[in-house]
Design an enzyme around this catalytic site. Structure first.
Site, PDB file in Angstrom:
ATOM      1  N   ALA A 133       9.256   7.308   5.152  1.00 29.02           N
ATOM      2  CA  ALA A 133       7.758   7.143   5.307  1.00 29.02           C
ATOM      3  C   ALA A 133       6.909   6.504   4.200  1.00 29.02           C
ATOM      4  CB  ALA A 133       7.258   8.747   5.456  1.00 29.02           C
TER       5      ALA A 133
ATOM      6  N   ARG B 183       4.282   2.675  12.068  1.00 32.98           N
ATOM      7  CA  ARG B 183       5.414   2.099  11.508  1.00 32.98           C
ATOM      8  C   ARG B 183       5.742   0.728  10.994  1.00 32.98           C
ATOM      9  NH1 ARG B 183       8.275   7.372  11.094  1.00 32.98           N
ATOM     10  NH2 ARG B 183       7.740   8.657  12.699  1.00 32.98           N
TER      11      ARG B 183
ATOM     12  N   GLU C 174      15.043  -4.034   1.418  1.00 36.61           N
ATOM     13  CA  GLU C 174      14.040  -2.839   2.230  1.00 36.61           C
ATOM     14  C   GLU C 174      15.047  -2.280   3.295  1.00 36.61           C
ATOM     15  OE1 GLU C 174      10.255  -3.521   3.417  1.00 36.61           O
ATOM     16  OE2 GLU C 174      10.367  -1.707   4.693  1.00 36.61           O
TER      17      GLU C 174
ATOM     18  N   HIS D 262       5.287   3.288   4.842  1.00 35.15           N
ATOM     19  CA  HIS D 262       4.136   2.802   5.458  1.00 35.15           C
ATOM     20  C   HIS D 262       2.722   3.228   4.641  1.00 35.15           C
ATOM     21  CE1 HIS D 262       7.267   2.441   8.269  1.00 35.15           C
ATOM     22  NE2 HIS D 262       7.452   3.825   8.075  1.00 35.15           N
TER      23      HIS D 262
ATOM     24  N   ASN E  73      15.434   2.757   1.030  1.00 39.04           N
ATOM     25  CA  ASN E  73      14.760   3.030   2.274  1.00 39.04           C
ATOM     26  C   ASN E  73      13.791   3.901   1.758  1.00 39.04           C
ATOM     27  OD1 ASN E  73      13.837   4.092   4.577  1.00 39.04           O
ATOM     28  ND2 ASN E  73      16.096   4.629   5.511  1.00 39.04           N
TER      29      ASN E  73
ATOM     30  N   TYR F 250      17.901   8.731  14.049  1.00 40.34           N
ATOM     31  CA  TYR F 250      18.706   8.567  13.025  1.00 40.34           C
ATOM     32  C   TYR F 250      20.173   8.518  13.043  1.00 40.34           C
ATOM     33  CZ  TYR F 250      13.747   8.418  11.461  1.00 40.34           C
ATOM     34  OH  TYR F 250      12.505   8.150  11.138  1.00 40.34           O
TER      35      TYR F 250
ATOM     36  N   ARG G  24      18.645  15.507  11.284  1.00 39.28           N
ATOM     37  CA  ARG G  24      17.165  15.184  11.580  1.00 39.28           C
ATOM     38  C   ARG G  24      17.039  14.117  12.833  1.00 39.28           C
ATOM     39  NH1 ARG G  24      14.184  10.545   8.176  1.00 39.28           N
ATOM     40  NH2 ARG G  24      12.030  10.843   8.947  1.00 39.28           N
TER      41      ARG G  24
ATOM     42  N   HIS H 112      16.003   0.156   6.908  1.00 38.56           N
ATOM     43  CA  HIS H 112      15.425   1.295   7.636  1.00 38.56           C
ATOM     44  C   HIS H 112      16.706   1.304   8.698  1.00 38.56           C
ATOM     45  CE1 HIS H 112      11.496   1.372   5.828  1.00 38.56           C
ATOM     46  NE2 HIS H 112      11.645   0.116   5.986  1.00 38.56           N
ATOM     47  N   LEU H 113      16.929   2.671   9.062  1.00 39.78           N
ATOM     48  CA  LEU H 113      18.154   2.962  10.047  1.00 39.78           C
ATOM     49  C   LEU H 113      17.411   2.673  11.093  1.00 39.78           C
ATOM     50  CD1 LEU H 113      18.784   6.380   8.310  1.00 39.78           C
ATOM     51  CD2 LEU H 113      20.475   4.449   8.610  1.00 39.78           C
ATOM     52  N   SER H 114      16.137   2.956  11.617  1.00 40.46           N
ATOM     53  CA  SER H 114      15.516   2.687  12.817  1.00 40.46           C
ATOM     54  C   SER H 114      14.950   1.379  12.892  1.00 40.46           C
ATOM     55  CB  SER H 114      14.663   3.867  13.206  1.00 40.46           C
ATOM     56  OG  SER H 114      13.433   4.152  12.450  1.00 40.46           O
TER      57      SER H 114
ATOM     58  N   ARG I  69       8.856   0.903  16.931  1.00 42.78           N
ATOM     59  CA  ARG I  69       8.361   2.379  17.098  1.00 42.78           C
ATOM     60  C   ARG I  69       6.793   2.634  17.139  1.00 42.78           C
ATOM     61  NH1 ARG I  69      11.799   5.883  12.972  1.00 42.78           N
ATOM     62  NH2 ARG I  69      10.613   7.623  14.212  1.00 42.78           N
TER      63      ARG I  69
ATOM     64  N   ASP J  70       4.037  -1.264  -5.850  1.00 42.87           N
ATOM     65  CA  ASP J  70       3.823  -1.852  -7.297  1.00 42.87           C
ATOM     66  C   ASP J  70       4.876  -1.607  -8.392  1.00 42.87           C
ATOM     67  OD1 ASP J  70       1.064  -2.648  -6.404  1.00 42.87           O
ATOM     68  OD2 ASP J  70       0.222  -1.032  -7.378  1.00 42.87           O
TER      69      ASP J  70
ATOM     70  N   PRO K  36      12.176  10.106   1.352  1.00 41.55           N
ATOM     71  CA  PRO K  36      11.791  11.477   1.694  1.00 41.55           C
ATOM     72  C   PRO K  36      12.483  11.677   3.269  1.00 41.55           C
ATOM     73  CG  PRO K  36       9.865  10.181   1.900  1.00 41.55           C
ATOM     74  CD  PRO K  36      10.748   9.457   0.953  1.00 41.55           C
ATOM     75  N   ASN K  37      13.135  12.858   3.400  1.00 45.90           N
ATOM     76  CA  ASN K  37      13.803  13.464   4.547  1.00 45.90           C
ATOM     77  C   ASN K  37      14.746  12.780   4.936  1.00 45.90           C
ATOM     78  OD1 ASN K  37      11.329  15.292   5.171  1.00 45.90           O
ATOM     79  ND2 ASN K  37      10.330  13.484   5.772  1.00 45.90           N
TER      80      ASN K  37
HETATM   81  C1  DQA Z   1      12.780   5.223   8.353  1.00 41.25           C
HETATM   82  C2  DQA Z   1      11.773   4.704   9.248  1.00 41.25           C
HETATM   83  C3  DQA Z   1      10.378   5.539   8.547  1.00 41.25           C
HETATM   84  O1  DQA Z   1       9.399   5.021   9.560  1.00 41.25           O
HETATM   85  C4  DQA Z   1      10.536   7.191   8.770  1.00 41.25           C
HETATM   86  O2  DQA Z   1       9.517   7.450   8.097  1.00 41.25           O
HETATM   87  C5  DQA Z   1      11.850   7.521   7.766  1.00 41.25           C
HETATM   88  C6  DQA Z   1      13.029   6.793   8.228  1.00 41.25           C
HETATM   89  C7  DQA Z   1      14.266   4.589   8.878  1.00 41.25           C
HETATM   90  O3  DQA Z   1      15.151   4.617   8.263  1.00 41.25           O
HETATM   91  O4  DQA Z   1      14.545   4.270   9.772  1.00 41.25           O
HETATM   92  O5  DQA Z   1      11.762   8.421   7.427  1.00 41.25           O
HETATM   93  O6  DQA Z   1      12.706   4.465   7.076  1.00 41.25           O
END
Ligand code: DQA
Length: 188
Positions: free
Chosen positions: A99, A133, A120, A102, A96, A45, A40, A122-124, A129, A109, A32-33
Protein backbone atom coordinates in the site's frame (compact mmCIF):
# COMPACT_ATOMS: atom_id res chain seq x y z
CA UNK A 1 32.13 -15.55 11.57
CA UNK A 2 30.79 -17.09 8.36
CA UNK A 3 29.31 -14.78 5.77
CA UNK A 4 25.55 -15.10 5.87
CA UNK A 5 22.32 -13.75 4.55
CA UNK A 6 19.26 -12.99 6.57
CA UNK A 7 15.83 -14.33 5.88
CA UNK A 8 12.70 -12.58 7.10
CA UNK A 9 11.70 -12.61 10.70
CA UNK A 10 15.20 -13.08 11.99
CA UNK A 11 16.15 -16.38 10.37
CA UNK A 12 19.78 -16.36 9.32
CA UNK A 13 21.09 -18.78 6.74
CA UNK A 14 24.80 -19.33 6.20
CA UNK A 15 26.17 -19.20 2.69
CA UNK A 16 26.31 -22.52 0.88
CA UNK A 17 29.65 -23.64 -0.45
CA UNK A 18 30.68 -21.88 -3.62
CA UNK A 19 29.62 -18.40 -2.59
CA UNK A 20 32.23 -15.73 -2.95
CA UNK A 21 32.73 -12.12 -2.05
CA UNK A 22 32.16 -10.89 -5.60
CA UNK A 23 28.60 -12.24 -5.71
CA UNK A 24 25.88 -9.77 -6.61
CA UNK A 25 23.91 -8.77 -3.53
CA UNK A 26 20.22 -7.94 -3.77
CA UNK A 27 17.91 -6.83 -0.97
CA UNK A 28 14.27 -7.94 -1.37
CA UNK A 29 11.71 -5.93 0.60
CA UNK A 30 8.07 -6.83 1.18
CA UNK A 31 5.79 -4.07 2.45
CA UNK A 32 2.78 -4.01 4.77
CA UNK A 33 0.32 -6.89 4.98
CA UNK A 34 2.44 -9.14 2.78
CA UNK A 35 3.17 -11.18 5.91
CA UNK A 36 -0.44 -12.31 5.50
CA UNK A 37 0.09 -13.78 2.04
CA UNK A 38 -1.61 -17.12 1.67
CA UNK A 39 -4.55 -16.13 3.84
CA UNK A 40 -5.11 -12.54 2.74
CA UNK A 41 -7.69 -11.92 -0.04
CA UNK A 42 -6.76 -15.14 -1.80
CA UNK A 43 -8.75 -14.29 -4.92
CA UNK A 44 -6.37 -11.35 -5.47
CA UNK A 45 -3.09 -12.45 -3.93
CA UNK A 46 -3.27 -16.22 -4.26
CA UNK A 47 -2.57 -18.96 -1.73
CA UNK A 48 1.22 -18.94 -1.57
CA UNK A 49 2.58 -17.92 1.83
CA UNK A 50 5.36 -15.35 2.23
CA UNK A 51 7.70 -18.10 3.45
CA UNK A 52 7.02 -20.16 0.32
CA UNK A 53 7.55 -17.10 -1.86
CA UNK A 54 10.83 -16.32 -0.11
CA UNK A 55 11.97 -19.92 -0.58
CA UNK A 56 11.31 -19.69 -4.32
CA UNK A 57 13.28 -16.42 -4.50
CA UNK A 58 16.14 -17.92 -2.48
CA UNK A 59 16.24 -20.98 -4.76
CA UNK A 60 16.50 -18.88 -7.90
CA UNK A 61 19.07 -16.62 -6.23
CA UNK A 62 21.27 -19.65 -5.62
CA UNK A 63 20.97 -20.68 -9.27
CA UNK A 64 21.96 -17.18 -10.34
CA UNK A 65 24.72 -17.02 -7.70
CA UNK A 66 23.15 -13.94 -6.14
CA UNK A 67 23.17 -13.26 -2.42
CA UNK A 68 19.68 -12.23 -1.32
CA UNK A 69 18.47 -10.59 1.86
CA UNK A 70 14.71 -10.93 2.28
CA UNK A 71 12.70 -8.79 4.68
CA UNK A 72 9.10 -7.84 5.40
CA UNK A 73 7.82 -4.92 7.41
CA UNK A 74 4.50 -3.27 8.12
CA UNK A 75 6.33 -0.06 9.00
CA UNK A 76 7.20 2.63 6.47
CA UNK A 77 10.12 3.89 8.59
CA UNK A 78 11.65 0.43 8.82
CA UNK A 79 11.46 0.02 5.05
CA UNK A 80 13.14 3.42 4.61
CA UNK A 81 15.92 2.40 7.00
CA UNK A 82 16.50 -0.89 5.15
CA UNK A 83 16.67 0.96 1.83
CA UNK A 84 19.19 3.43 3.26
CA UNK A 85 21.30 0.61 4.73
CA UNK A 86 21.37 -1.11 1.35
CA UNK A 87 23.42 1.73 -0.17
CA UNK A 88 26.75 0.33 0.98
CA UNK A 89 25.86 -3.36 1.36
CA UNK A 90 23.82 -4.26 -1.73
CA UNK A 91 23.97 -3.83 -5.49
CA UNK A 92 20.23 -3.54 -6.08
CA UNK A 93 16.78 -3.68 -4.53
CA UNK A 94 13.56 -5.52 -5.33
CA UNK A 95 10.60 -4.04 -3.51
CA UNK A 96 6.90 -4.67 -3.24
CA UNK A 97 5.99 -1.57 -1.25
CA UNK A 98 2.36 -2.83 -1.07
CA UNK A 99 0.00 0.00 0.00
CA UNK A 100 2.97 2.38 0.49
CA UNK A 101 3.35 2.31 -3.30
CA UNK A 102 0.43 4.68 -3.52
CA UNK A 103 1.23 6.93 -0.55
CA UNK A 104 4.90 6.98 0.35
CA UNK A 105 7.09 9.86 -0.77
CA UNK A 106 9.51 8.74 1.97
CA UNK A 107 10.13 5.35 0.30
CA UNK A 108 10.47 7.00 -3.11
CA UNK A 109 12.97 9.53 -1.71
CA UNK A 110 14.98 6.77 0.00
CA UNK A 111 15.27 4.83 -3.28
CA UNK A 112 16.28 8.00 -5.13
CA UNK A 113 18.79 8.85 -2.39
CA UNK A 114 20.62 5.52 -2.42
CA UNK A 115 20.67 5.42 -6.22
CA UNK A 116 20.62 1.60 -6.38
CA UNK A 117 18.87 -0.04 -9.34
CA UNK A 118 15.45 -0.94 -7.98
CA UNK A 119 12.66 -3.10 -9.39
CA UNK A 120 9.09 -2.57 -8.16
CA UNK A 121 6.94 -5.69 -7.96
CA UNK A 122 3.22 -6.21 -7.38
CA UNK A 123 1.46 -9.55 -7.23
CA UNK A 124 -1.78 -8.11 -8.55
CA UNK A 125 -2.20 -5.85 -11.58
CA UNK A 126 -2.47 -2.50 -9.82
CA UNK A 127 -3.54 -0.81 -13.07
CA UNK A 128 -6.64 -2.99 -13.33
CA UNK A 129 -7.78 -2.36 -9.77
CA UNK A 130 -9.25 0.64 -7.91
CA UNK A 131 -8.14 4.00 -9.23
CA UNK A 132 -6.15 4.85 -6.09
CA UNK A 133 -3.86 1.91 -6.87
CA UNK A 134 -3.02 3.14 -10.38
CA UNK A 135 -0.62 5.73 -9.02
CA UNK A 136 2.82 4.53 -7.97
CA UNK A 137 5.19 6.95 -6.26
CA UNK A 138 7.90 4.34 -6.70
CA UNK A 139 7.75 3.74 -10.47
CA UNK A 140 9.54 7.00 -11.29
CA UNK A 141 12.65 5.96 -9.38
CA UNK A 142 12.61 2.26 -10.33
CA UNK A 143 14.35 0.75 -13.36
CA UNK A 144 11.16 -1.23 -13.98
CA UNK A 145 7.82 -2.36 -12.60
CA UNK A 146 6.30 -5.87 -12.74
CA UNK A 147 2.63 -6.01 -11.87
CA UNK A 148 -0.02 -8.71 -12.14
CA UNK A 149 2.08 -11.85 -12.59
CA UNK A 150 1.74 -13.14 -9.02
CA UNK A 151 4.80 -14.69 -7.35
CA UNK A 152 6.44 -15.18 -10.76
CA UNK A 153 6.83 -11.40 -10.84
CA UNK A 154 9.46 -11.59 -8.09
CA UNK A 155 11.40 -14.25 -9.99
CA UNK A 156 11.31 -12.18 -13.17
CA UNK A 157 12.43 -9.16 -11.17
CA UNK A 158 15.38 -11.14 -9.79
CA UNK A 159 16.44 -12.31 -13.25
CA UNK A 160 15.93 -8.85 -14.71
CA UNK A 161 17.87 -7.07 -11.96
CA UNK A 162 20.62 -9.69 -12.13
CA UNK A 163 20.99 -9.15 -15.90
CA UNK A 164 20.89 -5.38 -15.45
CA UNK A 165 23.64 -5.47 -12.81
CA UNK A 166 25.86 -7.81 -14.85
CA UNK A 167 25.44 -5.58 -17.92
CA UNK A 168 26.35 -2.45 -15.96
CA UNK A 169 29.39 -4.17 -14.42
CA UNK A 170 30.56 -5.16 -17.91
CA UNK A 171 29.98 -1.66 -19.20
CA UNK A 172 31.98 -0.19 -16.31
CA UNK A 173 34.88 -2.53 -17.12
CA UNK A 174 34.91 -1.69 -20.84
CA UNK A 175 34.60 2.06 -20.27
CA UNK A 176 37.15 2.19 -17.43
CA UNK A 177 40.29 4.06 -18.58
CA UNK A 178 43.12 1.74 -19.65
CA UNK A 179 45.97 1.66 -17.10
CA UNK A 180 48.74 4.09 -17.99
CA UNK A 181 51.99 2.57 -19.28
CA UNK A 182 53.73 3.57 -16.08
CA UNK A 183 51.11 1.88 -13.91
CA UNK A 184 51.06 -1.13 -16.18
CA UNK A 185 54.79 -1.59 -15.67
CA UNK A 186 54.29 -1.45 -11.93
CA UNK A 187 55.99 1.94 -11.57
CA UNK A 188 54.84 4.43 -8.95
C1 DQA B 1 0.20 -5.01 -3.89
C2 DQA B 1 -0.83 -4.06 -4.48
C3 DQA B 1 -1.11 -2.90 -3.53
O1 DQA B 1 -2.06 -2.01 -4.10
C4 DQA B 1 -1.67 -3.42 -2.24
O2 DQA B 1 -1.86 -2.37 -1.32
C5 DQA B 1 -0.85 -4.52 -1.65
C6 DQA B 1 -0.22 -5.50 -2.52
C7 DQA B 1 0.41 -6.26 -4.77
O3 DQA B 1 1.40 -6.94 -4.56
O4 DQA B 1 -0.40 -6.54 -5.63
O5 DQA B 1 -0.79 -4.65 -0.43
O6 DQA B 1 1.43 -4.34 -3.80
Amino acid sequence: MPTCWTLPRGIVRTHPAGEHKDMLRIRVLHGPNLNLLGTREQSIYGTLSLDALDSAITKLAKELAVKVDLRQSNSEGELVTWIQEARTKYDGIIINPAAYTHTSIAIRDAIAAVGLPTVEVHLSNIHQREEFRHRSHIAGVAIGQISGLGPTGYLLALRGLHDHLIASQRQKKTTAPAPSRRTAKGMK
